[in-house]
Every structure is written in C-alpha cells, then in structure tokens.
Write an enzyme that holds these catalytic residues in place. Structure first.
Site, short mmCIF file in Angstrom:
data_model
loop_
_atom_site.label_atom_id
_atom_site.label_comp_id
_atom_site.label_asym_id
_atom_site.label_seq_id
_atom_site.Cartn_x
_atom_site.Cartn_y
_atom_site.Cartn_z
N TYR A 137 0.83 -1.20 0.00
CA TYR A 137 0.00 0.00 0.00
C TYR A 137 0.87 1.26 0.00
O TYR A 137 0.65 2.18 -0.79
CB TYR A 137 -0.91 -0.03 1.22
CG TYR A 137 -1.84 1.16 1.33
CD1 TYR A 137 -3.01 1.22 0.58
CD2 TYR A 137 -1.56 2.21 2.20
CE1 TYR A 137 -3.88 2.30 0.70
CE2 TYR A 137 -2.42 3.29 2.33
CZ TYR A 137 -3.57 3.34 1.57
OH TYR A 137 -4.42 4.41 1.69
N LYS B 206 1.20 4.18 -2.97
CA LYS B 206 0.85 5.58 -2.70
C LYS B 206 2.04 6.51 -2.93
O LYS B 206 1.85 7.66 -3.36
CB LYS B 206 0.32 5.72 -1.28
CG LYS B 206 -1.01 5.01 -1.04
CD LYS B 206 -2.09 5.56 -1.97
CE LYS B 206 -3.44 4.92 -1.74
NZ LYS B 206 -4.50 5.48 -2.60
#
Length: 241
Positions: free
Chosen positions: A146, A150
């Site tokens: 994740y 990002k």
C-alpha cells in the site's frame, strides 16, 4: 465565512466511490448540482450513478469512460480513489497480494488517467485528483504494498501535471489522513483505535470532501501539488504481530 461550490452541469468520475471518501464526495458533487459517476466493483448504497468496473482492468476502464462520454459528452473531473490495503509483513507477503495491490492502487489510476485526460486536453479544461498516504513517506509496518503504491502515485501525478499543464488540465494529490472508512476498519481490525485517535486523530469521510471539491473547482489555480490534512504517521506504533 461559508463557501459553497457550484458543480452545475459538471460530470465527475469517482473511482472507488461505493463507500468511504469516494461515496461522500459523490454525494457532495450531486448536491452541488453536478453528476457523479462511480466506478467500483460494488454498487454504492446511496443513489448515485454506478458503473461496475475493476479499475485494474484497462479495457473495462476504457469502456466505462467511453460510456460516460457518450451519455454526457464531457468529464470535468476525475477523482481516482479506488484502492486496496492488505496487511502483511514484507518477508511474509504473498506475491499475488503485492501484484494485486499495485494493479488496483497504481495501475488503476494510470488507466483511468489515460482514458479521461485526453478528453480533458481536447477541451482544454479538467481536474484530476489522486490519493496518497502518510505511509508513502514514513512507511508503516505491514503495509509495504500500500505504501509503495501511494508513494508511486505522487511521482506519477506530479509528472502528469507537468505534461498537461499547457493544456489547462490540473493534476493534484490529496493525503486524507486517517479516516474512519470501511477500508480503514478492515485493514486495522483489532487495532487500538484509541491510540490512533489520541496520536493522530481519526477523521470522517466528509472531512475530506471540502479539499476535494476545492481541487476540482476553478478556485484551485494549482497543479502538481500535494494537499495534506494528515498528522505524523511516524508517531503510530505498529499493529502487525
């Protein structure tokens, strides 16, 4: 001073808008006189227009965008918020989990931009907003895929912003902070929520709507920027055992 955003006649595509921040934004766009079209694998609980799309599937994204353009003739805003947030340590991560996270969180944004932005360039008008996370800069144990996705999105958005700046298309990034969404609750099941609240605070999806409406509007004469409402993730302890 109260500020009201007028989206009359405008069309905004929201990926991942079936719940959480995307759902709150879709409702706000409609309330402001615009039309929100949600791209998501699940149908939203609220009454907004929905197209079932897996954003990792490039042809499906292209077909969905083409359908919006055929129906409305325009797309004024793209908010690319679809994301998954699995939790596992780097050393124990399933390769398929890593790949799927990047496909949804990163590739899904790229495919949406490639489908929508040429239309904006042709019209010489449009705004794109993507999401990053404080984890992108601080790291967070158990969230490598994740966090990596990002972090990559910031570089991608800044690059796209440079490429289309001359075409009057703006591309900006929002770091929403910790928000009480279905994804947050699922990713942090069993975590000490009081610790999160006391350390950096937990917001509501509606808290992010104002910044998003601002970036979608002509009031945001900015591009390539990261707008953040986060506090320091580095203060949080790990919840990965």
């Amino acid at each position: 001073m109260k500020v009201r955003f007028d989206a009359t006649g405008e069309v905004v595509v929201v990926t991942g808008g079936a719940q959480g921040i995307g759902a709150a934004l879709a409702g706000a766009v409609n309330a402001a006189g615009g039309t929100a079209v949600v791209f998501d694998v699940t149908a939203p609980a609220h009454g907004v227009e929905h197209v079932k799309v897996d954003v990792a599937d490039r042809p499906a994204v292209e077909a969905a965008v083409a359908g919006v353009l055929e129906r409305y003739g325009r797309i004024d805003g793209l908010v690319a918020g679809a994301a998954v947030q699995p939790r596992s340590s780097v050393l124990e991560m399933d390769p398929a989990e890593w790949t799927r996270t990047l496909q949804v969180n990163l590739d899904g944004v790229v495919w949406a931009c490639q489908a929508v932005v040429p239309h904006m360039v042709a019209r010489q008008s449009g705004s794109v907003v993507v999401f990053t996370s404080g984890m992108a800069s601080t790291g967070f144990a158990g969230a490598a895929a994740y966090a990596a996705s990002k972090a990559a999105l910031v570089a991608f958005a800044k690059t796209l912003a440079v490429e289309v700046a001359g075409d009057r298309v703006r591309v900006n990034v929002v770091a929403p902070g910790v928000v009480d969404t279905e994804q947050f609750r699922s990713a942090n099941a069993g975590a000490d929520r009081e610790h999160w609240q006391d350390t950096i605070g937990i917001g509501d999806p509606e808290d992010v709507v104002g910044p998003l409406l601002f970036l979608l509007s002509d009031a945001a004469a900015m591009t390539g920027s990261v707008l953040t409402r986060e506090r320091a993730f580095a203060k949080l302890t790990s919840f990965v055992e």
